[in-house]
Design a protein around this motif. Structure first.
Motif, PDB file in Angstrom:
ATOM      1  N   LEU A   1      30.753   5.002 -21.890  1.00  0.00           N
ATOM      2  CA  LEU A   1      30.327   4.614 -20.210  1.00  0.00           C
ATOM      3  C   LEU A   1      30.935   3.316 -20.013  1.00  0.00           C
ATOM      4  O   LEU A   1      30.678   3.633 -18.125  1.00  0.00           O
ATOM      5  CB  LEU A   1      28.318   4.620 -20.215  1.00  0.00           C
ATOM      6  CG  LEU A   1      27.731   5.352 -20.742  1.00  0.00           C
ATOM      7  CD1 LEU A   1      26.624   4.858 -21.188  1.00  0.00           C
ATOM      8  CD2 LEU A   1      27.627   6.414 -19.910  1.00  0.00           C
ATOM      9  N   GLU A   2      31.897   3.029 -21.002  1.00  0.00           N
ATOM     10  CA  GLU A   2      32.167   2.038 -19.749  1.00  0.00           C
ATOM     11  C   GLU A   2      33.704   2.609 -18.959  1.00  0.00           C
ATOM     12  O   GLU A   2      34.610   3.250 -19.696  1.00  0.00           O
ATOM     13  CB  GLU A   2      33.164   0.630 -20.358  1.00  0.00           C
ATOM     14  CG  GLU A   2      31.761  -0.336 -20.897  1.00  0.00           C
ATOM     15  CD  GLU A   2      31.511  -0.858 -20.121  1.00  0.00           C
ATOM     16  OE1 GLU A   2      31.466  -1.218 -19.401  1.00  0.00           O
ATOM     17  OE2 GLU A   2      30.295  -1.133 -20.730  1.00  0.00           O
ATOM     18  N   PRO A   3      34.133   1.630 -17.443  1.00  0.00           N
ATOM     19  CA  PRO A   3      34.019   0.634 -16.984  1.00  0.00           C
ATOM     20  C   PRO A   3      32.303   0.803 -16.328  1.00  0.00           C
ATOM     21  O   PRO A   3      32.102   1.373 -15.204  1.00  0.00           O
ATOM     22  CB  PRO A   3      34.409  -0.494 -16.945  1.00  0.00           C
ATOM     23  CG  PRO A   3      35.562   1.205 -16.593  1.00  0.00           C
ATOM     24  CD  PRO A   3      35.343   1.890 -17.252  1.00  0.00           C
ATOM     25  N   LEU A   4      30.886   0.812 -16.803  1.00  0.00           N
ATOM     26  CA  LEU A   4      29.967   1.372 -16.227  1.00  0.00           C
ATOM     27  C   LEU A   4      29.730   0.736 -14.599  1.00  0.00           C
ATOM     28  O   LEU A   4      29.265   1.012 -13.841  1.00  0.00           O
ATOM     29  CB  LEU A   4      28.514   0.988 -17.160  1.00  0.00           C
ATOM     30  CG  LEU A   4      27.088   1.837 -16.835  1.00  0.00           C
ATOM     31  CD1 LEU A   4      27.528   2.772 -16.228  1.00  0.00           C
ATOM     32  CD2 LEU A   4      26.343   1.514 -17.845  1.00  0.00           C
ATOM     33  N   THR A   5      29.874  -0.537 -14.695  1.00  0.00           N
ATOM     34  CA  THR A   5      29.251  -1.545 -13.434  1.00  0.00           C
ATOM     35  C   THR A   5      30.537  -0.737 -12.564  1.00  0.00           C
ATOM     36  O   THR A   5      29.794   0.165 -11.447  1.00  0.00           O
ATOM     37  CB  THR A   5      29.763  -1.826 -13.153  1.00  0.00           C
ATOM     38  OG1 THR A   5      28.578  -3.236 -14.037  1.00  0.00           O
ATOM     39  CG2 THR A   5      29.365  -3.510 -11.927  1.00  0.00           C
TER      40      THR A   5
ATOM     41  N   GLY B   1      29.419   4.351  -4.608  1.00  0.00           N
ATOM     42  CA  GLY B   1      29.222   3.852  -3.479  1.00  0.00           C
ATOM     43  C   GLY B   1      27.825   3.133  -3.442  1.00  0.00           C
ATOM     44  O   GLY B   1      27.155   2.621  -2.321  1.00  0.00           O
ATOM     45  N   PHE B   2      27.650   2.813  -4.631  1.00  0.00           N
ATOM     46  CA  PHE B   2      26.519   1.642  -4.941  1.00  0.00           C
ATOM     47  C   PHE B   2      26.539  -0.022  -4.719  1.00  0.00           C
ATOM     48  O   PHE B   2      27.826   0.348  -5.682  1.00  0.00           O
ATOM     49  CB  PHE B   2      26.032   2.253  -6.586  1.00  0.00           C
ATOM     50  CG  PHE B   2      24.835   3.279  -6.690  1.00  0.00           C
ATOM     51  CD1 PHE B   2      22.841   2.845  -6.437  1.00  0.00           C
ATOM     52  CD2 PHE B   2      25.630   4.641  -6.192  1.00  0.00           C
ATOM     53  CE1 PHE B   2      22.431   4.746  -6.597  1.00  0.00           C
ATOM     54  CE2 PHE B   2      24.661   5.542  -6.361  1.00  0.00           C
ATOM     55  CZ  PHE B   2      23.002   5.596  -6.175  1.00  0.00           C
ATOM     56  N   ALA B   3      26.283  -0.778  -4.202  1.00  0.00           N
ATOM     57  CA  ALA B   3      25.598  -2.321  -4.324  1.00  0.00           C
ATOM     58  C   ALA B   3      25.372  -2.583  -5.798  1.00  0.00           C
ATOM     59  O   ALA B   3      24.461  -1.817  -6.204  1.00  0.00           O
ATOM     60  CB  ALA B   3      24.980  -2.896  -3.629  1.00  0.00           C
ATOM     61  N   VAL B   4      26.490  -3.365  -6.886  1.00  0.00           N
ATOM     62  CA  VAL B   4      25.823  -2.983  -8.088  1.00  0.00           C
ATOM     63  C   VAL B   4      25.114  -4.492  -9.045  1.00  0.00           C
ATOM     64  O   VAL B   4      26.499  -5.349  -8.594  1.00  0.00           O
ATOM     65  CB  VAL B   4      26.462  -2.741  -9.399  1.00  0.00           C
ATOM     66  CG1 VAL B   4      26.175  -2.199 -10.084  1.00  0.00           C
ATOM     67  CG2 VAL B   4      26.675  -1.208  -8.787  1.00  0.00           C
ATOM     68  N   LYS B   5      24.541  -4.997  -9.625  1.00  0.00           N
ATOM     69  CA  LYS B   5      24.058  -6.253 -10.452  1.00  0.00           C
ATOM     70  C   LYS B   5      23.880  -5.898 -11.779  1.00  0.00           C
ATOM     71  O   LYS B   5      23.495  -4.688 -12.559  1.00  0.00           O
ATOM     72  CB  LYS B   5      23.281  -7.186  -9.967  1.00  0.00           C
ATOM     73  CG  LYS B   5      23.631  -7.693  -8.567  1.00  0.00           C
ATOM     74  CD  LYS B   5      22.560  -8.523  -8.406  1.00  0.00           C
ATOM     75  CE  LYS B   5      22.973  -8.623  -7.275  1.00  0.00           C
ATOM     76  NZ  LYS B   5      21.993 -10.378  -6.046  1.00  0.00           N
ATOM     77  N   GLU B   6      24.356  -6.781 -12.794  1.00  0.00           N
ATOM     78  CA  GLU B   6      23.867  -6.719 -14.251  1.00  0.00           C
ATOM     79  C   GLU B   6      23.066  -7.350 -14.803  1.00  0.00           C
ATOM     80  O   GLU B   6      23.285  -9.061 -14.371  1.00  0.00           O
ATOM     81  CB  GLU B   6      25.516  -6.852 -14.667  1.00  0.00           C
ATOM     82  CG  GLU B   6      26.008  -5.584 -14.418  1.00  0.00           C
ATOM     83  CD  GLU B   6      27.665  -5.683 -16.126  1.00  0.00           C
ATOM     84  OE1 GLU B   6      27.546  -5.247 -16.925  1.00  0.00           O
ATOM     85  OE2 GLU B   6      28.580  -5.471 -15.908  1.00  0.00           O
ATOM     86  N   ILE B   7      22.482  -7.122 -15.422  1.00  0.00           N
ATOM     87  CA  ILE B   7      20.719  -8.235 -15.884  1.00  0.00           C
ATOM     88  C   ILE B   7      20.578  -8.444 -17.347  1.00  0.00           C
ATOM     89  O   ILE B   7      21.345  -7.228 -17.471  1.00  0.00           O
ATOM     90  CB  ILE B   7      20.302  -8.006 -14.325  1.00  0.00           C
ATOM     91  CG1 ILE B   7      18.829  -6.863 -15.304  1.00  0.00           C
ATOM     92  CG2 ILE B   7      19.962  -8.644 -14.059  1.00  0.00           C
ATOM     93  CD1 ILE B   7      17.753  -6.636 -14.474  1.00  0.00           C
ATOM     94  N   ASP B   8      20.011  -8.918 -17.504  1.00  0.00           N
ATOM     95  CA  ASP B   8      19.713  -9.256 -18.549  1.00  0.00           C
ATOM     96  C   ASP B   8      18.177  -8.310 -18.516  1.00  0.00           C
ATOM     97  O   ASP B   8      17.318  -8.922 -18.352  1.00  0.00           O
ATOM     98  CB  ASP B   8      19.271 -10.308 -19.450  1.00  0.00           C
ATOM     99  CG  ASP B   8      18.796 -10.545 -21.102  1.00  0.00           C
ATOM    100  OD1 ASP B   8      18.010  -9.442 -21.209  1.00  0.00           O
ATOM    101  OD2 ASP B   8      18.454 -12.321 -22.173  1.00  0.00           O
ATOM    102  N   GLY B   9      18.032  -7.248 -18.865  1.00  0.00           N
ATOM    103  CA  GLY B   9      16.621  -6.529 -19.247  1.00  0.00           C
ATOM    104  C   GLY B   9      16.070  -7.338 -19.583  1.00  0.00           C
ATOM    105  O   GLY B   9      15.092  -5.993 -19.836  1.00  0.00           O
TER     106      GLY B   9
END
Length: 265
Positions: free
Chosen positions: A185-189, A196-204
């Motif tokens: 899936l990378e680069p997923l972000t 067109g999305f605003a994206v953040k990555e977090i510890d779920g």
């Protein structure tokens, strides 16, 4: 895990014990996300599940329904005793969630790739009708192999659906192997940004980080938001963590059930 995380997992184990089968790994990887959504973010009324002004939440990865059932029971949408009827012939709680049968379920999901298209339709409808409620959808990482996900993502970006949030349960394992090996899936972000999305990555699994991130929505005023939640499949059960064999289990043995309860003491 805090005590609340453990209690919700106990509800899942009780349902697994009753049904003798289920998707453990997929249900617990997203559990902290659901917990924060229903504890701190979503507007809803358990006594009136179809309240017009409620926020909408869709579990697109419907096979992880045990996590959703645990939080809905915890919040009073239906009695906790119903969890012990999981997958029984006359139970409302089947192996995938069904709208119209289970209070609090917004969409029947299980055939993967359907949740985001439905959520996009809901978000567009809210914009047209000038409603203030928000729409959240939780997808699996393997699920976003589906083309319907990216078709609807294009539409969400086009319509500037700032009332829509996609959460990806990025546990990096799908039904029969690791996502990197099945279909990387990378680069997923960058993919979500390009749609067109605003994206953040977090510890779920970090409750504080999940909450602060969700409270900062929307990330940009005229864009839908995507949150890549890095999680561990089977979280809370060491023998199941990062183990593809625990994606789904049938004919669970008594010793396996006891081992799950032992992890939650």
């Amino acid at each position: 895990m805090n005590d609340r995380s453990k209690q919700l997992r106990k509800y899942i184990v009780e349902a697994l014990e009753a049904g003798g089968r289920g998707h453990l790994g997929s249900s617990v990887s997203m559990l902290e996300i659901l917990m924060v959504l229903y504890d701190s973010i979503l507007k809803y009324n358990a006594a009136e599940p179809n309240w017009t002004d409620r926020d909408r939440f869709i579990l697109s990865k419907g096979h992880g329904c045990l996590g959703l059932y645990a939080i809905l029971a915890d919040k009073g949408f239906f009695p906790k005793e119903n969890l012990k009827t999981f997958c029984k012939f006359d139970s409302i709680l089947g192996g995938h969630p069904e709208r119209g049968k289970i209070p609090g379920v917004e969409a029947s999901t299980g055939a993967l790739g359907h949740g985001l298209p439905i959520a996009v339709g809901m978000a567009i409808a809210a914009k047209i009708n000038k409603k203030s409620h928000r729409v959240f959808v939780l997808t699996g990482d393997g699920e976003i192999n589906e083309g319907s996900v990216w078709e609807s993502a294009l539409s969400a970006g086009k319509h500037k659906l700032s009332n829509l949030t996609v959460l990806v349960d990025y546990n990096k394992i799908q039904s029969y192997g690791f996502t990197k090996e099945v279909l990387d899936l990378e680069p997923l972000t960058d993919k979500w940004k390009s749609f067109g999305f605003a994206v953040k990555e977090i510890d779920g699994h970090d409750v504080s980080e999940i909450e602060s991130t969700l409270k900062s929505l929307p990330f940009e005023g005229e864009k839908p938001s995507a949150i890549i939640c890095h999680t561990i499949k089977g979280k809370g059960f060491p023998f199941a963590e990062n183990n593809p064999h625990w994606h789904h289990k049938s004919k669970l043995l008594p010793e396996e059930i006891h081992a799950m309860y032992d992890c939650l003491k």
